[in-house]
Design an enzyme around this catalytic site. Structure first.
Site, PDB file in Angstrom:
ATOM      1  N   ASN A 110       0.839  -1.199   0.000  1.00  0.00           N
ATOM      2  CA  ASN A 110       0.000   0.000   0.000  1.00  0.00           C
ATOM      3  C   ASN A 110       0.876   1.252   0.000  1.00  0.00           C
ATOM      4  OD1 ASN A 110      -2.741   1.030   0.159  1.00  0.00           O
ATOM      5  ND2 ASN A 110      -2.229   1.709   2.224  1.00  0.00           N
ATOM      6  N   VAL A 142      -5.590   5.591  -7.248  1.00  0.00           N
ATOM      7  CA  VAL A 142      -5.587   4.258  -6.632  1.00  0.00           C
ATOM      8  C   VAL A 142      -5.632   4.569  -5.137  1.00  0.00           C
ATOM      9  CG1 VAL A 142      -4.326   2.105  -6.317  1.00  0.00           C
ATOM     10  CG2 VAL A 142      -4.293   3.249  -8.549  1.00  0.00           C
ATOM     11  N   PRO A 143      -6.814   4.487  -4.539  1.00  0.00           N
ATOM     12  CA  PRO A 143      -7.081   5.138  -3.249  1.00  0.00           C
ATOM     13  C   PRO A 143      -6.496   4.458  -2.004  1.00  0.00           C
ATOM     14  CG  PRO A 143      -9.027   3.971  -3.961  1.00  0.00           C
ATOM     15  CD  PRO A 143      -8.014   3.828  -5.066  1.00  0.00           C
ATOM     16  N   CYS A 144      -5.195   4.523  -1.877  1.00  0.00           N
ATOM     17  CA  CYS A 144      -4.541   3.947  -0.695  1.00  0.00           C
ATOM     18  C   CYS A 144      -4.901   4.712   0.581  1.00  0.00           C
ATOM     19  CB  CYS A 144      -3.032   3.887  -0.892  1.00  0.00           C
ATOM     20  SG  CYS A 144      -2.261   5.416  -1.397  1.00  0.00           S
ATOM     21  N   HIS A 145      -5.420   5.927   0.430  1.00  0.00           N
ATOM     22  CA  HIS A 145      -5.842   6.693   1.615  1.00  0.00           C
ATOM     23  C   HIS A 145      -7.069   6.070   2.284  1.00  0.00           C
ATOM     24  CE1 HIS A 145      -8.140   8.419  -1.773  1.00  0.00           C
ATOM     25  NE2 HIS A 145      -9.090   8.675  -0.871  1.00  0.00           N
TER      26      HIS A 145
END
Length: 163
Positions: A116, A125-128
């Site tokens: 991640n 690419v929503p790693c948050h």
């Protein structure tokens, strides 16, 4: 061939990188695991029109899911994690353990966290959207303040109302 451009956002300047005309990087200033500037290629905004339009719509609250061709370069495990990230709906979160389970490897939470953190295309690419097992904010290459602000934005709450 690599090219890059910088675009403004509510979270600071974003450096966009394309490899052979396809988005391969989105980096924030002072981001952990940000590649050296000299690897970004020549400055050229040409490949990024659609990316910038979609980012602008996202930040305006008009876009909830990105539809862009991307070139995600990493190990097969990393690409698997990044694919799972793209399945987390706007405004929702998942834990590292939930992602490990979705990958069929329930004991891989730490490895999921490492993958991640190496996500080369932040926000899109929503790693948050990944949080700790207790629901706490942990680990974000762009900084926990940005993570909290992004999650609050997606949930439609004030920045300090979450976590």
């Amino acid at each position: 061939m690599k090219q890059h451009t910088v675009t403004d956002s509510p979270y600071g300047p974003l450096t966009l990188v394309a490899t052979d005309g396809v988005l391969s990087g989105l980096y924030m200033t002072a981001q952990r695991h940000r590649p050296d500037e000299e690897t970004f290629g020549e400055p050229d905004p040409a490949p990024f029109g659609d990316t910038i339009r979609q980012l602008d719509a996202y930040f305006a609250g008009e876009l909830k899911e990105f539809d862009l061709p991307m070139r995600l370069e990493g190990t097969p495990f990393q690409r698997g994690v990044w694919n799972q990230l793209r399945k987390i709906p706007y405004g929702e979160t998942r834990t590292y353990g939930q992602l490990a389970e979705a990958l069929g490897n329930i004991g891989a939470s730490r490895a999921v966290g490492l993958a991640n953190g190496k996500n080369p295309i932040g926000i899109i690419v929503p790693c948050h959207r990944v949080i700790g097992s207790t629901g706490s904010l942990i680990g974000y290459g762009g900084g926990l303040d940005r993570k909290q602000r992004l999650l609050a934005f997606e949930c439609g709450t004030p920045d300090d109302a979450l976590f």
